[in-house]
Design a protein around this motif. Structure first.
Motif, PDB file in Angstrom:
ATOM      1  N   LEU A 178       0.839  -1.200   0.000  1.00  0.00           N
ATOM      2  CA  LEU A 178       0.000   0.000   0.000  1.00  0.00           C
ATOM      3  C   LEU A 178       0.874   1.250   0.000  1.00  0.00           C
ATOM      4  CD1 LEU A 178      -3.054   0.011   0.028  1.00  0.00           C
ATOM      5  CD2 LEU A 178      -2.978   0.536   2.460  1.00  0.00           C
TER       6      LEU A 178
ATOM      7  N   PHE B 134       2.443   1.779  -3.257  1.00  0.00           N
ATOM      8  CA  PHE B 134       1.479   2.326  -4.201  1.00  0.00           C
ATOM      9  C   PHE B 134       1.340   3.839  -4.018  1.00  0.00           C
ATOM     10  CE2 PHE B 134      -3.063   3.237  -5.162  1.00  0.00           C
ATOM     11  CZ  PHE B 134      -2.961   3.100  -6.522  1.00  0.00           C
ATOM     12  N   PHE B 135       1.278   4.270  -2.759  1.00  0.00           N
ATOM     13  CA  PHE B 135       1.168   5.708  -2.501  1.00  0.00           C
ATOM     14  C   PHE B 135       2.392   6.445  -3.035  1.00  0.00           C
ATOM     15  CE2 PHE B 135      -1.466   4.462   1.368  1.00  0.00           C
ATOM     16  CZ  PHE B 135      -2.603   4.437   0.609  1.00  0.00           C
TER      17      PHE B 135
ATOM     18  N   TYR C 207       0.458   9.702  14.395  1.00  0.00           N
ATOM     19  CA  TYR C 207       0.122  10.693  13.376  1.00  0.00           C
ATOM     20  C   TYR C 207       0.761  10.409  12.023  1.00  0.00           C
ATOM     21  CZ  TYR C 207      -1.820  13.535  17.088  1.00  0.00           C
ATOM     22  OH  TYR C 207      -2.583  13.983  18.117  1.00  0.00           O
TER      23      TYR C 207
ATOM     24  N   LEU D 121       0.473   8.001   9.670  1.00  0.00           N
ATOM     25  CA  LEU D 121      -0.410   7.686   8.547  1.00  0.00           C
ATOM     26  C   LEU D 121      -1.278   8.881   8.178  1.00  0.00           C
ATOM     27  CD1 LEU D 121      -1.562   4.008   8.997  1.00  0.00           C
ATOM     28  CD2 LEU D 121      -0.212   5.006   7.179  1.00  0.00           C
ATOM     29  N   LEU D 122      -1.715   9.626   9.199  1.00  0.00           N
ATOM     30  CA  LEU D 122      -2.513  10.833   8.929  1.00  0.00           C
ATOM     31  C   LEU D 122      -1.723  11.802   8.060  1.00  0.00           C
ATOM     32  CD1 LEU D 122      -4.937  12.661   9.420  1.00  0.00           C
ATOM     33  CD2 LEU D 122      -3.846  13.436  11.509  1.00  0.00           C
TER      34      LEU D 122
ATOM     35  N   PHE E  59      -1.310  10.424   4.398  1.00  0.00           N
ATOM     36  CA  PHE E  59      -2.511  10.573   3.567  1.00  0.00           C
ATOM     37  C   PHE E  59      -2.808  12.038   3.280  1.00  0.00           C
ATOM     38  CE2 PHE E  59      -3.485   6.284   5.216  1.00  0.00           C
ATOM     39  CZ  PHE E  59      -3.550   5.665   4.000  1.00  0.00           C
ATOM     40  N   ALA E  60      -2.547  12.900   4.266  1.00  0.00           N
ATOM     41  CA  ALA E  60      -2.779  14.318   4.034  1.00  0.00           C
ATOM     42  C   ALA E  60      -1.843  14.835   2.941  1.00  0.00           C
ATOM     43  CB  ALA E  60      -2.585  15.102   5.334  1.00  0.00           C
TER      44      ALA E  60
ATOM     45  N   LEU F 173      -0.428  13.042   0.555  1.00  0.00           N
ATOM     46  CA  LEU F 173      -0.858  12.443  -0.714  1.00  0.00           C
ATOM     47  C   LEU F 173      -2.032  13.221  -1.296  1.00  0.00           C
ATOM     48  CD1 LEU F 173      -0.565  10.073  -2.685  1.00  0.00           C
ATOM     49  CD2 LEU F 173      -2.151   8.796  -1.284  1.00  0.00           C
ATOM     50  N   TYR F 174      -3.014  13.539  -0.443  1.00  0.00           N
ATOM     51  CA  TYR F 174      -4.204  14.254  -0.915  1.00  0.00           C
ATOM     52  C   TYR F 174      -3.840  15.653  -1.410  1.00  0.00           C
ATOM     53  CZ  TYR F 174      -8.825  16.344  -0.898  1.00  0.00           C
ATOM     54  OH  TYR F 174      -9.954  16.997  -1.257  1.00  0.00           O
TER      55      TYR F 174
END
Lengths: 76, 154
Positions: free
Chosen positions: A11, A14-15, A50, A52-53, A56-57, A59-60
């Protein structure tokens, strides 16, 4: 070790690929270094909760600013 | 009888049956019926963006969760609202967040839109597990309402 131990690494890989832009090798290299360093920094200076947060932040936000990865070279 | 009237009659009948469920169904089956309504609503929301508009979105659950947390926070102390008025508030809060998030996100196309919505949903999920007000990993629960009054103000 169990059967699902590979999922989190796949995963994350992939990111990294998405962050670097799909199909861009240099982008994946830079994105992998960037995400890894960010994870380590967050773990040291804030908390391991924190990481993973933040991943993802990032990445977004990167996808919003530059939809084809940080170098802008990804496939459409 | 024209088919439209038959359809409307069936719809009203189904609504009445659903509204009466809490007063006669055993608790176990009531929970299953609640789940059916819950997931059907989520699936319908996906149908609007995925089915009609052709965007592959993984972010629905984030807004689903924001609405649920709005309801849960308002029902718990210090607010102690009854259940019914929290529904429109949850809808409005989730809608506002969705509008703010959708404005930049909907410009992305294809796989990048799917990945961005997924990243957003995961970020919200991680936020919910670390934030203080959500109760963290064990999550928060609302005070129980009696089964007959769950959709009426007490």
């Amino acid at each position: 070790v169990n059967a699902e131990v590979g999922v989190q690494y796949t995963l994350l890989a992939f990111f990294v690929v998405v962050l670097g832009g799909l199909g861009s090798i240099l982008g994946a290299l830079i994105a992998g270094l960037f995400l890894g360093v960010m994870q380590a920094l967050v773990t040291v200076y804030f908390s391991a909760d924190y990481t993973l947060l933040v991943v993802f932040a990032i990445l977004y936000l990167v996808l919003l600013v530059s939809p084809r990865g940080i170098l802008g070279r990804g496939a459409a | 009888m024209p088919p439209r009237l038959v359809k409307l009659g069936l719809l009203i009948l189904v609504l009445l049956v659903f509204a009466s469920l809490p007063s006669w169904l055993p608790v176990y089956w009531l929970r299953i019926a609640t789940g059916v309504a819950l997931w059907a609503g989520l699936a319908l929301s996906w149908n609007v963006i995925g089915g009609y508009m052709g965007y592959i979105s993984f972010g629905q659950v984030a807004f689903f969760g924001i609405g649920a947390y709005a309801t849960g926070l308002l029902m718990n102390p210090p607010y102690n609202w009854p259940f019914a008025p929290t529904i429109p508030v949850g809808m409005v809060v989730a809608g506002i967040v969705a509008a703010i998030v959708g404005w930049p996100t909907l410009r992305l196309r294809g796989a990048y839109f799917a990945i961005a919505t997924w990243a957003f949903a995961e970020a919200i999920f991680q936020l919910a597990t670390v934030a203080r007000f959500t109760g963290g990993t064990p999550a928060s629960s609302t005070r129980p309402t009696s089964t007959t009054s769950c959709w009426l103000p007490p």
